[in-house]
Design a protein around this motif. Sequence first.
Motif, short mmCIF file in Angstrom:
data_model
loop_
_atom_site.label_atom_id
_atom_site.label_comp_id
_atom_site.label_asym_id
_atom_site.label_seq_id
_atom_site.Cartn_x
_atom_site.Cartn_y
_atom_site.Cartn_z
N VAL A 50 59.13 30.00 13.79
CA VAL A 50 58.58 30.74 14.70
C VAL A 50 57.31 29.76 15.22
N SER A 51 56.69 29.23 14.24
CA SER A 51 55.70 28.14 14.73
C SER A 51 56.29 26.95 15.51
N SER A 52 57.23 26.45 14.83
CA SER A 52 57.94 25.13 15.66
C SER A 52 58.41 25.44 16.97
N PHE A 53 59.06 26.84 17.04
CA PHE A 53 59.72 27.10 18.17
C PHE A 53 58.47 27.04 19.46
N HIS A 54 57.32 27.73 18.81
CA HIS A 54 55.94 28.02 19.71
C HIS A 54 55.45 26.56 20.04
N ASN A 55 55.51 25.94 19.10
CA ASN A 55 54.76 24.50 19.37
C ASN A 55 55.53 23.60 20.40
N ASN A 56 57.07 23.65 20.07
CA ASN A 56 57.97 22.81 20.81
C ASN A 56 58.03 23.41 22.39
N LEU A 57 57.98 24.63 22.33
CA LEU A 57 57.97 25.09 23.68
C LEU A 57 56.66 25.13 24.60
N VAL A 58 55.62 25.21 24.05
CA VAL A 58 54.45 24.87 24.74
C VAL A 58 54.26 23.44 25.13
N LYS A 111 72.22 47.23 22.15
CA LYS A 111 71.97 48.42 21.46
C LYS A 111 72.09 48.18 20.04
N TRP A 112 71.50 47.20 19.47
CA TRP A 112 71.83 46.67 18.21
C TRP A 112 70.53 47.05 17.52
N ASP A 113 70.66 47.16 16.13
CA ASP A 113 69.48 47.37 15.12
C ASP A 113 68.51 46.08 15.18
N ASP A 114 67.25 46.32 14.61
CA ASP A 114 66.42 45.25 14.39
C ASP A 114 67.13 43.93 13.79
N GLY A 115 67.77 44.14 12.81
CA GLY A 115 68.20 42.96 11.86
C GLY A 115 69.01 42.06 12.80
N LYS A 116 69.96 42.88 13.68
CA LYS A 116 71.08 41.88 14.44
C LYS A 116 70.20 41.22 15.49
N LYS A 117 69.12 42.05 16.04
CA LYS A 117 68.23 41.32 17.18
C LYS A 117 67.63 40.26 16.58
N ARG A 118 67.17 40.28 15.44
CA ARG A 118 66.33 39.33 14.60
C ARG A 118 67.11 38.02 14.67
N LEU A 119 68.54 38.42 14.27
CA LEU A 119 69.30 37.23 13.91
C LEU A 119 69.46 36.48 15.38
N ALA A 120 70.00 37.23 16.18
CA ALA A 120 70.02 36.78 17.74
C ALA A 120 68.83 35.88 18.26
N ILE A 121 67.91 36.36 18.08
CA ILE A 121 66.53 35.61 18.21
C ILE A 121 66.41 34.50 17.77
N LEU A 122 66.30 34.48 16.44
CA LEU A 122 66.27 33.37 15.34
C LEU A 122 67.09 32.28 15.66
N LEU A 123 68.42 32.50 16.09
CA LEU A 123 69.50 31.60 16.34
C LEU A 123 68.99 30.57 17.76
N GLY A 124 68.60 31.53 18.54
CA GLY A 124 68.07 30.78 19.88
C GLY A 124 67.04 29.90 19.60
N MET A 125 65.96 30.57 18.83
CA MET A 125 64.82 29.80 18.44
C MET A 125 65.11 28.58 17.64
N TYR A 126 66.08 28.71 16.94
CA TYR A 126 66.47 27.71 15.96
C TYR A 126 67.20 26.45 16.96
N TYR A 127 67.66 26.63 17.75
CA TYR A 127 67.91 25.57 18.86
C TYR A 127 66.69 24.91 19.40
N LEU A 128 66.19 26.10 20.05
CA LEU A 128 64.79 25.54 20.79
C LEU A 128 63.66 24.89 19.89
N ALA A 129 63.54 25.24 18.92
CA ALA A 129 62.50 24.74 18.10
C ALA A 129 63.02 23.22 17.78
N ASN A 130 64.27 22.76 17.71
CA ASN A 130 64.60 21.17 17.91
C ASN A 130 65.02 20.57 18.91
N PHE A 131 64.73 21.15 19.95
CA PHE A 131 65.19 20.67 21.28
C PHE A 131 64.42 19.45 21.78
#
Length: 178
Positions: free
Chosen positions: A61-69, A158-178
């Motif tokens: 989350v920190s890497s994603f935030h810093n890289n996007l800023v 209409k996913w539960d929190d766990g699946k939404k978490r995973l989907a978000i983290l996967l997108g963040m994973y790419y962008l944190a290293n873009f």
Amino acid sequence: MNGDLIEQFVDKETLQAMDSLLNTADEAVASEAGVKLSASFDGGAGSFGLIARGEGEEKLVSSFHNNLVLLIEKTWVEKSDVALKAQVLYRLEEFTKFMGGRGYSEAYPFFFNIVDDVVYLMFGAQTKSKSFDEYAMRIDPDFGVFWWYVESLPRDAKWDDGKKRLAILLGMYYLANF
């Protein structure tokens, strides 16, 4: 995105992983699919598996935030888009708060808003064209695969929190290293 086009850039295992992620209700299956998809983002380094299990999520989350800023602040835009830059930076701060404990279901739509606006700031009005998927894939296949991933996710899942978490983290994973 055109199925023939994406098949030129990702293997069948990656396509099956995306299908599994989108269609499973089993969080373990979704997590396994996320790990397979992450290999298309990082060349198979494999660190997403740890993040999916909760190890290193704060760092991501920190890497994603810093890289996007940095990306947002360094992207040159037309005068008409200066206000959008400020708005995206504000939404990024709110998103980071959601990821810090308020809930993944609340963060999920913020993620799309941020990604859509950052990509717009980078590429301009072309992002609204029907050919942007192909353009993204041709100019930078890694980014194109990421864009395919984002565009494949349902915006109103209409996913539960766990699946939404995973989907978000996967997108963040790419962008944190873009």
